[in-house]
Design a protein around this motif. Structure first.
Motif, short mmCIF file in Angstrom:
data_model
loop_
_atom_site.label_atom_id
_atom_site.label_comp_id
_atom_site.label_asym_id
_atom_site.label_seq_id
_atom_site.Cartn_x
_atom_site.Cartn_y
_atom_site.Cartn_z
N VAL A 142 46.35 59.44 83.54
CA VAL A 142 46.71 58.76 84.55
C VAL A 142 46.87 57.32 84.35
CG1 VAL A 142 45.61 58.48 86.64
CG2 VAL A 142 45.43 61.30 85.43
N LYS A 143 46.52 56.63 83.91
CA LYS A 143 46.32 55.32 83.30
C LYS A 143 47.88 54.87 82.48
CE LYS A 143 43.59 53.95 86.68
NZ LYS A 143 44.03 54.05 88.23
N GLY A 144 47.36 55.30 81.57
CA GLY A 144 48.16 55.78 80.14
C GLY A 144 49.56 55.36 80.26
N PHE A 145 49.82 57.33 80.75
CA PHE A 145 50.94 57.53 80.46
C PHE A 145 51.74 58.12 81.70
CE2 PHE A 145 49.28 60.55 76.25
CZ PHE A 145 50.06 59.02 75.74
N GLY A 146 50.74 57.20 82.66
CA GLY A 146 51.28 57.88 83.80
C GLY A 146 51.37 58.72 85.19
N LEU A 147 50.92 59.49 84.39
CA LEU A 147 50.98 61.17 84.76
C LEU A 147 49.89 61.76 85.91
CD1 LEU A 147 50.86 63.71 82.22
CD2 LEU A 147 53.03 62.90 82.59
N THR A 148 51.14 62.68 87.02
CA THR A 148 49.39 63.00 88.45
C THR A 148 49.49 64.01 87.85
OG1 THR A 148 51.14 61.86 89.54
CG2 THR A 148 49.48 63.11 90.82
N LEU A 149 47.59 64.43 88.00
CA LEU A 149 47.11 65.99 87.48
C LEU A 149 46.87 66.56 88.25
CD1 LEU A 149 45.78 64.21 83.99
CD2 LEU A 149 47.02 65.10 83.76
N PRO A 150 46.86 67.47 88.34
CA PRO A 150 45.93 68.17 89.45
C PRO A 150 45.32 68.01 90.39
CG PRO A 150 47.03 69.76 88.37
CD PRO A 150 46.54 68.60 87.45
N GLU A 151 44.36 67.11 91.21
CA GLU A 151 43.26 67.51 91.84
C GLU A 151 42.65 67.45 92.45
OE1 GLU A 151 43.60 63.94 94.44
OE2 GLU A 151 45.13 62.64 92.99
N GLY A 152 42.96 69.31 92.26
CA GLY A 152 42.10 70.28 93.15
C GLY A 152 41.88 70.05 94.11
#
Length: 155
Positions: A142-152
């Motif tokens: 999230v912080k390093g690659f700037g991805l939005t991961l599923p939050e559920g």
């Protein structure tokens, strides 16, 4: 039947890997950075299919050399492999429902428990490892690659 062990187990692994890859295709693609959120499940599926194809090939090659002595392939146990792929399929299936963090924690709890010998299991260490590793991976993506991961539904 024992002489077909490698071919059969490789085929089982390939089928589970193909199902896992197929489920990975259903993950919504979030791309805010370097790679998208569906990249790792797809990569794992491809790697597992490739490794199982190698296992099938090596097992078939061993069948041609039946007359020669063959080395046994370590302590490869099919039940643990099946349970691992069940965990992987559940992980991918629950990723959108529970979110990345909680799904990963549960997956790691199951995997570490499965592969830790009973006499060495320490539930506090297993929980700590699962939580810390999951949080670190979450922060990297999230912080390093700037991805939005599923939050559920916890998000």
């Amino acid at each position: 039947m024992k002489k077909y062990k490698e071919v059969i187990s490789g085929t089982i692994i390939f089928i589970f890997a193909a199902v896992y890859f197929g489920i990975g295709l259903t993950i919504p693609e979030f791309n805010d950075g370097f790679i998208s959120s569906d990249f790792m499940p797809k990569l794992y599926g491809i790697i597992l299919m490739a490794l199982s194809a190698v296992q099938i090939f090596m097992g078939a090659k061993g069948l041609k050399n039946e007359g020669e002595d063959q080395k046994e392939g370590g302590s490869f146990l099919v039940p643990e492999v099946v349970i691992t792929f069940v965990f992987l399929v559940l992980y991918v299936a629950l990723l959108n429902v529970l979110g990345f963090l909680f799904s990963t924690i549960l997956f790691l709890l199951g995997m570490v428990t499965l592969f830790t010998p009973k006499e060495k299991r320490n539930i506090i260490k297993i929980v700590l490892i699962s939580v810390v590793f999951s949080v670190v991976v979450y922060l990297i993506f999230v912080k390093g690659f700037g991805l939005t991961l599923p939050e559920g539904f916890f998000g």
